[in-house]
Write an enzyme that holds these catalytic residues in place. Structure first.
Site, short mmCIF file in Angstrom:
data_model
loop_
_atom_site.label_atom_id
_atom_site.label_comp_id
_atom_site.label_asym_id
_atom_site.label_seq_id
_atom_site.Cartn_x
_atom_site.Cartn_y
_atom_site.Cartn_z
N GLU A 98 -0.10 1.16 -14.49
CA GLU A 98 1.06 1.03 -14.40
C GLU A 98 1.49 0.14 -13.37
O GLU A 98 1.10 0.47 -12.07
CB GLU A 98 1.92 2.29 -14.03
N ASP A 125 0.64 -1.29 0.03
CA ASP A 125 -0.12 0.02 -0.02
C ASP A 125 1.07 1.24 -0.13
O ASP A 125 0.71 2.18 -0.80
CB ASP A 125 -0.81 -0.13 0.98
N ASP A 162 -1.46 5.86 -12.40
CA ASP A 162 0.04 5.66 -11.97
C ASP A 162 -0.13 4.57 -10.74
O ASP A 162 -1.04 4.78 -10.15
CB ASP A 162 0.50 7.01 -11.57
N HIS A 207 -0.17 -0.07 -6.00
CA HIS A 207 -0.08 0.41 -4.42
C HIS A 207 -1.40 1.20 -3.73
O HIS A 207 -1.35 1.50 -2.79
CB HIS A 207 0.97 1.76 -4.33
N ASP A 245 0.40 8.84 2.03
CA ASP A 245 -0.41 7.65 1.39
C ASP A 245 -1.72 7.57 1.47
O ASP A 245 -2.03 7.95 2.57
CB ASP A 245 0.20 6.16 1.92
N LEU A 246 -2.74 8.00 0.40
CA LEU A 246 -4.02 8.13 0.78
C LEU A 246 -4.99 6.98 1.24
O LEU A 246 -4.53 5.79 0.83
CB LEU A 246 -4.70 8.54 -0.80
N ASP A 247 -5.78 7.06 2.13
CA ASP A 247 -6.49 6.07 2.55
C ASP A 247 -7.82 5.94 1.93
O ASP A 247 -8.99 6.96 2.18
CB ASP A 247 -6.59 6.22 4.04
#
Length: 540
Positions: free
Chosen positions: A291, A224, A261, A265, A230-232
């Protein structure tokens, strides 16, 4: 008896033959940027000037660089700050992004529309950078190689996770981002010496990492977290804002597709919602590519299945095969497509030779020896399977930094000058059924046999050793025709025999593309392609 005689009814007219649909022109994609383009904010203008000749050579779509606001005017855009600023507001040091202003972007889209060239957006939805202020939040440190493993207890950190977008204010979106909209970060202002440590944010409104492998890739235990904030996507406000951005973008810029992109993740379930929203509200027909850069064909096909095959992926295994062949002596060309996406799932494969991530000096750099570029581009442009993507750096040259020129404004390595002719060959002659002659390790060939309305054929032969030749069947209807190499590298004329066969040749470590002298469009190969994109004045 005569009174009962009936004249036979006339025979019914033969049923009309089903009307045949015209064969559409082959689609060809250009990745319209490389990593080291000069940060002069003129890129959209340069591309606009190039649209006519790109269209003439068969380019049907441009994958443009990330065009949302990043952390600086020099940034390529993957360190994204504000989705809703496309070069319209004075934020992070300028109004224009590295690539230009929103007005110039819309001019590019309009120019493309005039010439039948669509735009694909590069959407960076995994993370954010360049927060406007810090916020206190609870977090735990995790093992960088297995993000499921906590290596500390919970404690409070001071994180750059507050996004207010003061330059834009509430225009287009009123959403402001706070610590509870993110699942991870890699910097604690209270302990700057630990820069690079991965912190998983903990709290009532933070759900932690997305599930792996159900929702994100299972590499590193749970992949992740990639970078930045890092967006939740388990937070409903994050989901709602990014879905609204998708709606806004589709109305604001006339795009034909999206490249997502870093899809390994972030949440696959969210991405499925995003795709469903686009289809439901704007109609189907979008081209969507992710990607998913991984040298694992099984992982790629599993991902496509989970996305209901509404997605395409870049064929990373093919790039690695190209690299292995180009850096080896007399490698087996017959195996070039072994274990590739274009072999396993051709409809979902975007084929390429290199891109901005694999070009020299990048973390994922994949070496391709220069002699192989004509072969590689022939293998993606002139065959039946896959959607080929030409790399800007191969078409126009790379502005790779050197010790003598750390910030070059013109290419430091030249273009692959045969690409325009290969694009023309695809546009004009790479149609219909394909017959392969993959019967010798260092020399392979194939014939494209044309369609009912695109009748002109082509025969391709290539060698990764000495001079190569192949005897191939082009058809008895071609008997007596004189065929020549449209690339101009072979000067002889080949006459097709009465049996429809002919012997076609190529030079050592080279390729030949053979076409009948009388084929439609042969005159287009006399056109000189303008490779000097940086010479065009962009003053307005």
């Amino acid at each position: 008896m005569g009174d009962n005689f009936q004249t036979p009814s006339p025979a019914p007219a033969p049923a009309p033959e089903p009307q045949q649909e015209p064969t559409p022109q082959n689609a060809s994609l250009l990745q319209a940027f490389e990593w080291y383009i000069p940060p002069d904010h003129a890129h959209f203008l340069r591309l606009s000037f190039q649209i006519p000749q790109l269209s003439q050579h068969g380019i049907s779509s441009l994958w443009i660089p990330p065009s949302c606001r990043a952390t600086s005017p020099q940034s390529n855009g993957y360190d994204i700050y504000d989705l809703y600023d496309l070069g319209e507001f004075d934020q992070k040091g300028s109004v224009a992004t590295k690539w230009g202003t929103k007005a110039q972007l819309l001019e590019l889209a309009q120019k493309g529309k005039e010439y039948g060239v669509g735009l694909y957006w590069d959407a960076v939805l995994n993370h954010r950078f360049g927060a406007d202020h810090r916020e206190k939040c609870k977090a735990v440190e995790v093992d960088a190689n297995d993000r499921r493993v906590r290596v500390s207890g919970e404690y409070e950190i001071d994180a750059w996770v507050g996004f207010d977008f003061p330059g834009r204010g509430d225009q287009y979106s009123k959403m402001k981002y706070h610590w509870y909209h993110f699942s991870g970060i890699d910097f604690n202002a209270d302990d700057p010496g630990k820069a690079g440590t991965i912190y998983q944010i903990i709290g009532e409104q933070s759900q932690g990492w997305a599930k792996s492998p159900e929702d994100v890739d299972g590499e590193k235990g749970n992949y992740d977290y990639l970078m930045g904030c890092d967006l939740d996507y388990s937070h409903p406000e994050v989901e709602e804002d990014v879905l609204n951005w998708g709606r806004w973008l589709a109305k604001e810029v006339p795009i034909k597709g999206i490249r997502f992109d870093a899809v390994k993740h972030f949440s696959e379930s969210f991405l499925r919602k995003f795709v469903k929203m686009l289809d439901g509200e704007f109609g189907e027909g979008w081209f969507l590519v992710g990607e998913f850069w991984k040298d694992s064909l099984q992982s790629m096909t599993d991902y496509l299945a989970r996305m209901d095959h509404k997605f395409s992926l870049f064929d990373a295994p093919l790039v690695y095969n190209f690299s292995e062949i180009s850096t080896s002596v007399s490698a087996d060309l017959r195996r070039v497509f072994d274990n590739t996406l274009v072999q396993k799932a051709p409809v979902c494969a975007v084929t390429l030779v290199q891109n901005h991530d694999t070009q020299p000096l990048q973390a994922l750099a994949v070496p391709i020896t220069p002699w192989f570029f004509p072969l590689g581009y022939s293998l993606i442009l002139l065959r039946e399977a896959g959607y080929p993507c030409v790399f800007y750096g191969d078409l126009y040259g790379l502005c790779t930094p050197t010790p003598d020129s750390p910030s070059p404004t013109t290419p430091t390595s030249g273009p692959v000058t045969i690409i325009p002719k290969l694009l023309l060959a695809r546009k004009l002659y790479a149609y219909g059924p394909q017959t392969d002659y993959f019967d010798y390790p260092t020399c392979v060939g194939w014939v494209r046999h044309g369609t009912w309305d695109r009748k002109d054929k082509c025969a391709v032969v290539m060698s990764n050793a000495g001079e190569g030749w192949k005897r191939m069947l082009v058809g008895v209807e071609c008997t007596g025709q004189r065929w020549t190499d449209v690339l101009g590298w072979r000067k002889e004329v080949v006459t097709v025999g009465e049996d429809g066969w002919a012997e076609f040749r190529c030079g050592g470590c080279s390729v030949g593309v053979w076409v009948w002298e009388g084929a439609k469009g042969r005159e287009e190969f006399e056109t000189q392609f303008d490779f000097d994109i940086y010479a065009v004045s962009t003053n307005k």
